[in-house]
Write a protein that holds these residues in place. Sequence first.
Motif, mmCIF file in Angstrom:
data_model
loop_
_atom_site.group_PDB
_atom_site.id
_atom_site.type_symbol
_atom_site.label_atom_id
_atom_site.label_comp_id
_atom_site.label_asym_id
_atom_site.label_seq_id
_atom_site.Cartn_x
_atom_site.Cartn_y
_atom_site.Cartn_z
ATOM 1 N N ILE A 78 0.862 -1.186 0.000
ATOM 2 C CA ILE A 78 0.000 0.000 0.000
ATOM 3 C C ILE A 78 0.895 1.231 0.000
ATOM 4 O O ILE A 78 1.683 1.431 0.918
ATOM 5 N N ARG A 79 0.737 2.058 -1.039
ATOM 6 C CA ARG A 79 1.590 3.234 -1.198
ATOM 7 C C ARG A 79 0.792 4.526 -1.291
ATOM 8 O O ARG A 79 1.323 5.551 -1.683
ATOM 9 N N SER A 80 -0.453 4.510 -0.916
ATOM 10 C CA SER A 80 -1.319 5.682 -1.028
ATOM 11 C C SER A 80 -1.120 6.621 0.158
ATOM 12 O O SER A 80 -1.077 6.189 1.310
ATOM 13 N N ALA A 81 -1.036 7.909 -0.137
ATOM 14 C CA ALA A 81 -0.883 8.908 0.934
ATOM 15 C C ALA A 81 -2.130 8.921 1.816
ATOM 16 O O ALA A 81 -2.030 9.113 3.030
ATOM 17 N N LEU A 82 -3.283 8.706 1.219
ATOM 18 C CA LEU A 82 -4.525 8.689 1.989
ATOM 19 C C LEU A 82 -4.532 7.542 2.992
ATOM 20 O O LEU A 82 -4.986 7.703 4.133
ATOM 21 N N ALA A 83 -4.017 6.393 2.603
ATOM 22 C CA ALA A 83 -3.966 5.251 3.523
ATOM 23 C C ALA A 83 -3.075 5.564 4.726
ATOM 24 O O ALA A 83 -3.412 5.211 5.861
ATOM 25 N N ILE A 125 -2.582 12.240 11.772
ATOM 26 C CA ILE A 125 -2.761 12.372 10.320
ATOM 27 C C ILE A 125 -1.523 13.015 9.690
ATOM 28 O O ILE A 125 -1.006 12.527 8.681
ATOM 29 N N VAL A 126 -1.050 14.102 10.276
ATOM 30 C CA VAL A 126 0.140 14.775 9.732
ATOM 31 C C VAL A 126 1.361 13.860 9.844
ATOM 32 O O VAL A 126 2.175 13.783 8.918
ATOM 33 N N ALA A 127 1.487 13.142 10.950
ATOM 34 C CA ALA A 127 2.612 12.213 11.104
ATOM 35 C C ALA A 127 2.538 11.098 10.066
ATOM 36 O O ALA A 127 3.571 10.669 9.537
ATOM 37 N N GLY A 128 1.343 10.625 9.765
ATOM 38 C CA GLY A 128 1.189 9.609 8.731
ATOM 39 C C GLY A 128 1.621 10.103 7.364
ATOM 40 O O GLY A 128 2.265 9.387 6.593
ATOM 41 N N VAL A 129 1.307 11.352 7.052
ATOM 42 C CA VAL A 129 1.726 11.930 5.767
ATOM 43 C C VAL A 129 3.246 12.121 5.738
ATOM 44 O O VAL A 129 3.890 11.862 4.716
#
Length: 164
Positions: A78-83, A125-129
């Motif tokens: 999985i390489r999606s930024a949303l994920a 969320i920001v850390a995930g991005v």
Amino acid sequence: MSLIGRLIIIFIGFLAACFVGGMIVVVALLFPEFADLGAGPVDQGAIDILLGFGFIFVSGFALVPAAVIVAVTEALYIRSALAYAVGGGLVGLACYLGLVPFHADTLQFEGIVRRHLEIMTGAGIVAGVVYWLIAGRNAGAWREPPPPHKPPPPLPSQSRPDGR
């Protein structure tokens, strides 16, 4: 990319994501104090200490849930930024709910502060991005075989030693 190199990139991405998440938590929790114009100048040493504690806090509580998200995304390519943003939000939510008392008789969390929940989820969320920018864009790349080498071009006919 080898597995060892991938693990190093994952570790660097996790540290950067925790640092950014800790910064967001510290700044967001201190923002009401900064908004008061009569507060005067802020000591830079105190801010550095608070950012350090924010980093330690976020990295300590986020390690296990983030490791689960990383393992799932690496295994499934999985390489999606949303994920990663959704996964980071879930990690932030899990970190906050891990600190709130849970009443087993009523199956409810007691004392949830909505602002704190929003801060932790937003920081996640920001850390995930941030993690996606460093390591998530190439999730599962260590399992892909390297492309085969093309054969060299044929030699010109006059370059053969036997003169054929």
